[in-house]
Motif scaffolding. Structure first.
Motif, mmCIF file in Angstrom:
data_model
loop_
_atom_site.group_PDB
_atom_site.id
_atom_site.type_symbol
_atom_site.label_atom_id
_atom_site.label_comp_id
_atom_site.label_asym_id
_atom_site.label_seq_id
_atom_site.Cartn_x
_atom_site.Cartn_y
_atom_site.Cartn_z
ATOM 1 N N ILE A 89 0.838 -1.197 0.000
ATOM 2 C CA ILE A 89 0.000 0.000 0.000
ATOM 3 C C ILE A 89 0.875 1.250 0.000
ATOM 4 C CG2 ILE A 89 -1.666 1.334 1.350
ATOM 5 C CD1 ILE A 89 -2.801 -1.438 2.267
ATOM 6 N N ALA A 90 1.922 1.262 0.811
ATOM 7 C CA ALA A 90 2.828 2.414 0.851
ATOM 8 C C ALA A 90 3.494 2.646 -0.502
ATOM 9 C CB ALA A 90 3.886 2.207 1.936
ATOM 10 N N ALA A 91 3.898 1.580 -1.165
ATOM 11 C CA ALA A 91 4.525 1.708 -2.478
ATOM 12 C C ALA A 91 3.517 2.209 -3.509
ATOM 13 C CB ALA A 91 5.121 0.375 -2.917
ATOM 14 N N ARG A 92 2.279 1.761 -3.432
ATOM 15 C CA ARG A 92 1.256 2.222 -4.371
ATOM 16 C C ARG A 92 0.921 3.693 -4.149
ATOM 17 N NH1 ARG A 92 -0.027 0.455 -8.862
ATOM 18 N NH2 ARG A 92 -2.215 0.856 -8.574
ATOM 19 N N VAL A 93 0.926 4.138 -2.906
ATOM 20 C CA VAL A 93 0.712 5.558 -2.618
ATOM 21 C C VAL A 93 1.858 6.378 -3.212
ATOM 22 C CG1 VAL A 93 0.693 7.234 -0.727
ATOM 23 C CG2 VAL A 93 -0.761 5.217 -0.605
ATOM 24 N N ALA A 94 3.084 5.899 -3.046
ATOM 25 C CA ALA A 94 4.242 6.585 -3.633
ATOM 26 C C ALA A 94 4.148 6.608 -5.156
ATOM 27 C CB ALA A 94 5.538 5.906 -3.188
ATOM 28 N N GLN A 95 3.654 5.542 -5.758
ATOM 29 C CA GLN A 95 3.466 5.519 -7.209
ATOM 30 C C GLN A 95 2.447 6.567 -7.647
ATOM 31 O OE1 GLN A 95 2.413 1.368 -7.953
ATOM 32 N NE2 GLN A 95 4.152 1.242 -9.341
ATOM 33 N N GLY A 96 1.401 6.746 -6.888
ATOM 34 C CA GLY A 96 0.397 7.752 -7.230
ATOM 35 C C GLY A 96 0.966 9.155 -7.220
ATOM 36 N N VAL A 97 1.784 9.450 -6.219
ATOM 37 C CA VAL A 97 2.421 10.768 -6.149
ATOM 38 C C VAL A 97 3.395 10.941 -7.314
ATOM 39 C CG1 VAL A 97 3.965 12.226 -4.778
ATOM 40 C CG2 VAL A 97 2.127 10.955 -3.658
ATOM 41 N N ALA A 98 4.153 9.904 -7.614
ATOM 42 C CA ALA A 98 5.118 9.981 -8.721
ATOM 43 C C ALA A 98 4.398 10.157 -10.051
ATOM 44 C CB ALA A 98 5.984 8.723 -8.744
ATOM 45 N N ALA A 99 3.307 9.458 -10.261
ATOM 46 C CA ALA A 99 2.575 9.572 -11.521
ATOM 47 C C ALA A 99 1.944 10.952 -11.690
ATOM 48 C CB ALA A 99 1.500 8.492 -11.600
ATOM 49 N N ALA A 100 1.614 11.608 -10.596
ATOM 50 C CA ALA A 100 1.035 12.948 -10.680
ATOM 51 C C ALA A 100 2.017 13.954 -11.267
ATOM 52 C CB ALA A 100 0.580 13.403 -9.296
ATOM 53 N N SER A 101 3.294 13.697 -11.145
ATOM 54 C CA SER A 101 4.297 14.632 -11.661
ATOM 55 C C SER A 101 4.344 14.644 -13.182
ATOM 56 C CB SER A 101 5.682 14.289 -11.104
ATOM 57 O OG SER A 101 6.107 13.045 -11.617
ATOM 58 N N TRP A 102 3.698 13.663 -13.831
ATOM 59 C CA TRP A 102 3.710 13.615 -15.300
ATOM 60 C C TRP A 102 2.628 14.492 -15.907
ATOM 61 C CZ3 TRP A 102 3.159 7.645 -15.080
ATOM 62 C CH2 TRP A 102 4.312 7.105 -14.541
ATOM 63 N N GLY A 103 1.668 14.904 -15.128
ATOM 64 C CA GLY A 103 0.496 15.581 -15.661
ATOM 65 C C GLY A 103 0.785 16.847 -16.446
ATOM 66 N N ARG A 104 1.745 17.626 -16.025
ATOM 67 C CA ARG A 104 2.009 18.897 -16.678
ATOM 68 C C ARG A 104 3.034 18.783 -17.806
ATOM 69 N NH1 ARG A 104 0.080 23.922 -14.661
ATOM 70 N NH2 ARG A 104 1.479 24.586 -16.284
ATOM 71 N N ARG A 105 3.726 17.703 -17.898
ATOM 72 C CA ARG A 105 4.784 17.566 -18.907
ATOM 73 C C ARG A 105 4.223 17.604 -20.319
ATOM 74 N NH1 ARG A 105 9.331 18.761 -20.961
ATOM 75 N NH2 ARG A 105 10.330 17.136 -22.126
ATOM 76 N N THR A 106 3.029 17.092 -20.525
ATOM 77 C CA THR A 106 2.482 17.021 -21.871
ATOM 78 C C THR A 106 2.105 18.411 -22.403
ATOM 79 O OG1 THR A 106 0.280 16.602 -20.964
ATOM 80 C CG2 THR A 106 1.620 14.685 -21.573
ATOM 81 N N ALA A 107 2.084 19.435 -21.556
ATOM 82 C CA ALA A 107 1.749 20.788 -22.005
ATOM 83 C C ALA A 107 2.940 21.502 -22.652
ATOM 84 C CB ALA A 107 1.234 21.613 -20.827
ATOM 85 N N ASP A 108 4.138 20.924 -22.569
ATOM 86 C CA ASP A 108 5.325 21.562 -23.175
ATOM 87 C C ASP A 108 5.251 21.580 -24.681
ATOM 88 O OD1 ASP A 108 6.468 22.174 -20.812
ATOM 89 O OD2 ASP A 108 7.865 20.500 -20.783
#
Length: 108
Positions: A89-108
């Motif tokens: 569960i802790a690793a999956r929570v960390a994955q969720g936070v890490a995946a959120a960092s990709w959201g703005r990259r596609t706007a470049d």
């Protein structure tokens, strides 16, 4: 590249949802712990998406994208090596936070 990584985040959620019954049995997890394996990722992704966008604006989108990608890979390895439901569960929570960092990259 950004689209492939974005797809990877969605694909990960689908894979875990399909594998959840086997994970629950192998880890001897309760139904609520099994639900947190899926929901922890989605919840933290949603909560971290806006702050991650702001951090990307402040420190550079490319830098945050690469840092999030590395964090996602490391937390994915930690999830694969989890001996019980708690570390998973802790690793999956960390994955969720890490995946959120990709959201703005596609706007470049």
């Amino acid at each position: 590249m950004a689209l492939v990584v974005g797809f990877m985040g969605v694909l990960d959620l689908g894979i875990v949802a399909v594998a959840l019954p086997a994970l629950q049995e192998d880890l001897d997890a309760s139904p609520s712990a099994a639900q947190w394996v899926v929901s922890g990722y989605a919840l933290t992704f949603g909560l971290a998406l806006v702050p991650a966008g702001r951090l990307g604006d402040a420190f550079g989108r490319r830098r945050l994208f690469l840092l999030g990608l590395a964090a996602f890979v490391l937390s994915s390895a930690a999830a694969g090596a989890a001996p019980t439901a708690g570390p998973l569960i802790a690793a999956r929570v960390a994955q969720g936070v890490a995946a959120a960092s990709w959201g703005r990259r596609t706007a470049d």
